[in-house]
Write an enzyme that holds these catalytic residues in place. Sequence first.
Site, PDB file in Angstrom:
ATOM      1  N   ASP A  92       0.871  -1.171   0.000  1.00  0.00           N
ATOM      2  CA  ASP A  92       0.000   0.000   0.000  1.00  0.00           C
ATOM      3  C   ASP A  92       0.910   1.223   0.000  1.00  0.00           C
ATOM      4  OD1 ASP A  92      -2.085  -1.770   0.329  1.00  0.00           O
ATOM      5  OD2 ASP A  92      -2.833  -0.880   2.187  1.00  0.00           O
ATOM      6  N   HIS A 149       4.885  -7.510  -0.188  1.00  0.00           N
ATOM      7  CA  HIS A 149       4.501  -8.755  -0.843  1.00  0.00           C
ATOM      8  C   HIS A 149       5.140  -8.845  -2.235  1.00  0.00           C
ATOM      9  CE1 HIS A 149       1.187  -9.813   2.066  1.00  0.00           C
ATOM     10  NE2 HIS A 149       1.441  -8.546   2.390  1.00  0.00           N
ATOM     11  N   SER A 254       8.704   3.212   5.190  1.00  0.00           N
ATOM     12  CA  SER A 254       9.659   3.850   4.303  1.00  0.00           C
ATOM     13  C   SER A 254       9.220   3.767   2.852  1.00  0.00           C
ATOM     14  CB  SER A 254      11.046   3.236   4.496  1.00  0.00           C
ATOM     15  OG  SER A 254      12.008   3.956   3.789  1.00  0.00           O
TER      16      SER A 254
END
Length: 289
Positions: A92, A149, A254
């Site tokens: 995200d 992921h 980050s």
Amino acid sequence: MKIRDRLFVFMQRHLPQHLLSALMYRLARCEYSLWKNSLIRIFIWKFEVDMKIAAQAEPTGYRHFNDFFTRRLKCDVRPVDQAKSNVVSPVDGVISQAGKIDGDAMLQAKGKSYSLKALLANDESLRRSFMNGRFMTVYLSPRDYHRIHMPLSGRLVKMLYVPGDLFSVNEVTTAAVEQLFARNERIINVFNTQVGTMALIMIGAIFVGSMETVWAGQITPAGRREIKQWDYDPASPEIKLDKGEEMGRFNLGSTVILLFEPGKCAWLDEMKAGRMLRMGQAIGTGSFD
């Protein structure tokens, strides 16, 4: 640049970045209930974190702040695009920059580039692989989901830990600090995929207490701040991860940078700077052999 922004960058240049990050590492793992519950509730309020999508929706249900920060999501809220030809977002976040690598140069911000060679810690073999290829830089804000992921299924072939600075990676410092992503501490993960070599690079930042991968555990903070390389020989037990499978996490957040070889991946037209992403959504198409 505004005076406020100049002061922000100036302070970061002179702060003890690693000492502050080490302190944050300890504070984020404090299990004292009054401290961790208060900190979690303030954070949820400040950054408007959507707890309805968290697997553990109750703030007091977390062991410590870092447990909350790296929270799992409900299994159905981030479906992974299963089309074979599609590359999916690993996180995200918001696209900082995306496009073609111009020889050895990558766009950091408007009017500012940085070196692919420096980003890859002068690894000439990797540099040759990705010259004139494609890149995407995705920034994770504090409110975002902070597990990372796989954009495609792949086999791990190499991992490098590269020590460096810990500048913030927000819009202000990205525009102000030269070679920012090639200066900051980072972990370079290299995979063989059906579209060739892919690199997924985890960029550290101030207050990022640690970074870890699912196969090696916690990599940072490192005991010795020197370049370290792990090679994963195909003859040894292979580390294979499927598209959408978790590969690592930021313990405080980050930026992620994706690299693909030339002619192997094309970003979808709407993948421009400022575009919000959700883990698992299609971001590009791969040229499968």
